[in-house]
Design a protein around this motif. Structure first.
Motif, short mmCIF file in Angstrom:
data_model
loop_
_atom_site.label_atom_id
_atom_site.label_comp_id
_atom_site.label_asym_id
_atom_site.label_seq_id
_atom_site.Cartn_x
_atom_site.Cartn_y
_atom_site.Cartn_z
N SER A 1 0.86 -1.19 0.00
CA SER A 1 0.00 0.00 0.00
C SER A 1 0.89 1.24 0.00
O SER A 1 2.10 1.15 0.22
N GLY A 2 0.28 2.40 -0.24
CA GLY A 2 1.01 3.66 -0.23
C GLY A 2 2.12 3.70 -1.27
O GLY A 2 2.01 3.10 -2.35
N PRO A 3 3.22 4.40 -0.98
CA PRO A 3 4.33 4.49 -1.94
C PRO A 3 4.90 3.13 -2.34
O PRO A 3 5.36 2.95 -3.47
N LYS A 4 4.87 2.15 -1.41
CA LYS A 4 5.37 0.81 -1.74
C LYS A 4 4.55 0.18 -2.87
O LYS A 4 5.09 -0.56 -3.71
N LEU A 5 3.24 0.44 -2.87
CA LEU A 5 2.40 -0.06 -3.95
C LEU A 5 2.84 0.53 -5.28
O LEU A 5 3.03 -0.19 -6.27
N ALA A 6 3.01 1.86 -5.31
CA ALA A 6 3.43 2.52 -6.56
C ALA A 6 4.79 2.03 -7.01
O ALA A 6 5.03 1.80 -8.21
N GLN A 7 5.72 1.84 -6.06
CA GLN A 7 7.07 1.40 -6.43
C GLN A 7 7.08 -0.02 -6.99
O GLN A 7 7.76 -0.31 -7.97
N ASN A 8 6.32 -0.92 -6.36
CA ASN A 8 6.29 -2.30 -6.85
C ASN A 8 5.48 -2.44 -8.13
O ASN A 8 5.79 -3.30 -8.97
N ALA B 1 -1.99 3.10 -9.40
CA ALA B 1 -1.66 3.02 -7.98
C ALA B 1 -2.49 4.01 -7.16
O ALA B 1 -2.99 3.68 -6.08
N MET B 2 -2.65 5.23 -7.66
CA MET B 2 -3.43 6.25 -6.94
C MET B 2 -4.90 5.88 -6.87
O MET B 2 -5.58 6.19 -5.89
N THR B 3 -5.41 5.21 -7.90
CA THR B 3 -6.82 4.77 -7.88
C THR B 3 -7.02 3.62 -6.91
O THR B 3 -8.01 3.57 -6.15
N LEU B 4 -6.09 2.67 -6.89
CA LEU B 4 -6.22 1.46 -6.08
C LEU B 4 -5.97 1.68 -4.59
O LEU B 4 -6.62 1.03 -3.75
N ASP B 5 -5.04 2.55 -4.26
CA ASP B 5 -4.52 2.62 -2.90
C ASP B 5 -5.59 2.76 -1.82
O ASP B 5 -5.50 2.09 -0.79
N PRO B 6 -6.63 3.57 -1.99
CA PRO B 6 -7.60 3.72 -0.90
C PRO B 6 -8.57 2.55 -0.74
O PRO B 6 -9.41 2.58 0.17
N HIS B 7 -8.48 1.51 -1.59
CA HIS B 7 -9.54 0.50 -1.62
C HIS B 7 -9.00 -0.92 -1.51
O HIS B 7 -9.35 -1.80 -2.31
N GLY B 8 -8.17 -1.18 -0.50
CA GLY B 8 -7.61 -2.51 -0.31
C GLY B 8 -8.64 -3.62 -0.22
O GLY B 8 -8.48 -4.66 -0.86
N PRO B 9 -9.74 -3.47 0.55
CA PRO B 9 -10.72 -4.56 0.67
C PRO B 9 -11.44 -4.90 -0.62
O PRO B 9 -11.97 -6.00 -0.75
N ILE B 10 -11.48 -3.98 -1.57
CA ILE B 10 -12.13 -4.26 -2.86
C ILE B 10 -11.12 -4.01 -3.99
O ILE B 10 -11.44 -3.44 -5.04
N ALA B 11 -9.89 -4.49 -3.78
CA ALA B 11 -8.82 -4.24 -4.75
C ALA B 11 -9.14 -4.84 -6.12
O ALA B 11 -8.84 -4.24 -7.15
N GLY B 12 -9.75 -6.02 -6.13
CA GLY B 12 -10.08 -6.65 -7.40
C GLY B 12 -11.08 -5.82 -8.18
O GLY B 12 -10.89 -5.56 -9.37
N ALA C 1 -5.04 15.99 -1.22
CA ALA C 1 -4.00 15.54 -2.15
C ALA C 1 -3.03 14.55 -1.53
O ALA C 1 -1.90 14.43 -1.94
N ARG C 2 -3.46 13.85 -0.52
CA ARG C 2 -2.58 12.89 0.13
C ARG C 2 -2.13 11.84 -0.88
O ARG C 2 -2.85 11.42 -1.76
N GLY C 3 -0.90 11.41 -0.74
CA GLY C 3 -0.34 10.43 -1.67
C GLY C 3 0.34 11.06 -2.84
O GLY C 3 0.99 10.39 -3.61
N ALA C 4 0.18 12.42 -3.02
CA ALA C 4 0.81 13.06 -4.15
C ALA C 4 2.29 13.24 -3.94
O ALA C 4 3.03 13.37 -4.88
#
Length: 397
Positions: free
Chosen positions: A123-130, A325-336, A394-397
């Motif tokens: 999640s967070g920056p780690k999600l974007a990096q991976n 990554a920015m779209t997905l990050d806030p929605h871990g429980p419904i990531a699919g 703008a969190r996550g920017a």
């Protein structure tokens, strides 16, 4: 299989789309000759395939939320293999297009579930990096696929041989899946129910960050698809370049993706995903401006065009990956579901606009470059508008 190996596998899943498109590019002319079809019909083997990837993503994300990531991948790959088999034996261009549509629908499982797996793990920056790492692995498709296509052609293989290659690649992904662990911790029993789908859609659209980057996705996808579907015609129309030389020149843009995603992985830690995407957009605008300028000066050559597309490729997947990554990050429980929603909007809408651009530009480098420049400017404005929002939003920017 550990987390690092899973990231690599996700990269291979992302590659299925590019591999299955780019390997066909050296065979556009032989397919036109074989079927007596026009350029638009043969180009549709790309845009139709991508469009059905968008449609398929509606299904496979919720399916993976309900039954798990591994079963969804298995189902999708089997459908992909069935579509490749149809295309392999196609007697007419219409049957070939039908096979590509089936293939695209099955291939949708690759990007949508790969993104969901990465969200399960990070999640967070780690999600974007991976996601940047997986997208860097994705670049193997644009580099190797056209070269494999040319190698097949040089060895005397027909256009049908490329679908044998796709069958082999899909089979390899299915074999690796047998060793992959399930990353979904909790299956959602309502994931496929209309009420649950509607509730999830509202949750994604109600979130300012997800909504903004969901709408940016098609803009980034449009630029990528315009390059993939439009440049073969530009090279042939403007310079008479086809076959081996085209495949080599086109493969260079994959190196741009590698450089871009390597830079993306590092810059996210310093600048964040949005500012990194904005920097990438500046590179894209510069590359398009060079295409337009050299075309106006009647100084564009296939080699210069290839270099400018290489520069462009440094940027476009940075924008696409970071928007995901920015779209997905806030929605871990419904990531699919979120991955599906993002993928459908990006692929379907992006394919529509790319098809219109390719049809309108008629293989002219100046027109294609100008259209891409306009789309990139729109992308930059969208990123700037997000950065100018109040700081809490703008969190996550």
């Amino acid at each position: 299989m550990g987390a690092r190996a899973l990231v690599f596998y996700c990269g291979l899943l992302l590659t299925i789309g590019a591999f299955s498109v780019d390997i066909t590019l050296p065979f556009f002319t032989p397919m036109r000759a074989h079927f007596g079809a026009g350029h638009a019909a043969v180009s549709a083997t790309v845009t139709l395939y991508i469009g059905f990837i968008g449609l398929g993503q509606i299904v496979f994300g919720p399916l993976s939320d309900r039954f798990g990531r591994r079963p969804a991948i298995a189902i999708g790959l089997v459908i992909y293999l069935a579509g490749a088999a149809i295309a392999l034996v196609a007697p007419t261009i219409e049957v070939l297009l039908a096979g590509r549509a089936v293939q695209g629908f099955g291939a949708a499982v690759g990007p949508v579930v790969a993104r969901a797996i990465l969200r399960d793990l990070f999640s967070g920056p780690k999600l974007a990096q991976n996601l940047a790492i997986a997208t860097g692995i994705f670049s193997l498709g644009p580099i190797l696929a056209p070269l494999i296509g040319v190698a097949i052609a040089e060895a005397g293989g027909s256009w049908r041989s490329i679908f044998v290659g796709m069958l082999g690649f899909g089979g390899l992904l299915l074999a690796i899946l047998a060793r992959a662990p399930e990353t979904l911790q909790q299956r959602r029993s309502d994931a496929l129910q209309p009420a649950g789908l509607l509730r999830n859609a509202r949750a994604v659209l109600a979130h300012p960050q997800s909504r903004h980057f969901l709408l940016l996705g098609p803009v980034a996808q449009c630029t990528m698809l315009t390059i993939v579907a439009g440049t073969p015609r530009v090279y042939e129309h403007e310079f008479g370049v086809t076959g081996t030389l085209f495949a080599v020149l086109f493969a260079l843009h994959g190196l741009g993706i590698v450089i871009g995603q390597t830079a993306n992985h590092r810059l996210i830690a310093r600048l964040g995903p949005v500012r990194t995407a904005l920097a990438a957009t500046a590179v894209m605008i510069g590359a398009c401006s060079l295409i337009v300028g050299f075309a106006l000066a009647d100084a564009l050559t296939p080699y210069r065009l290839s270099f400018f597309v290489f520069l462009f490729a440094i940027g476009f997947l940075i924008v696409a990956a970071n928007s995901a990554a920015m779209t997905l990050d806030p929605h871990g429980p419904i990531a699919g579901f979120t991955s599906s929603f993002f993928g459908f909007v990006s692929s379907a809408v992006g394919a529509l606009f790319a098809t219109l651009i390719v049809a309108a530009t008629h293989g002219r480098a100046l027109a294609c470059g100008a259209a891409l420049l306009a789309v990139c400017v729109l992308c930059a404005l969208a990123l700037l508008s997000w950065l100018r929002r109040p700081a809490p939003a703008a969190r996550g920017a």
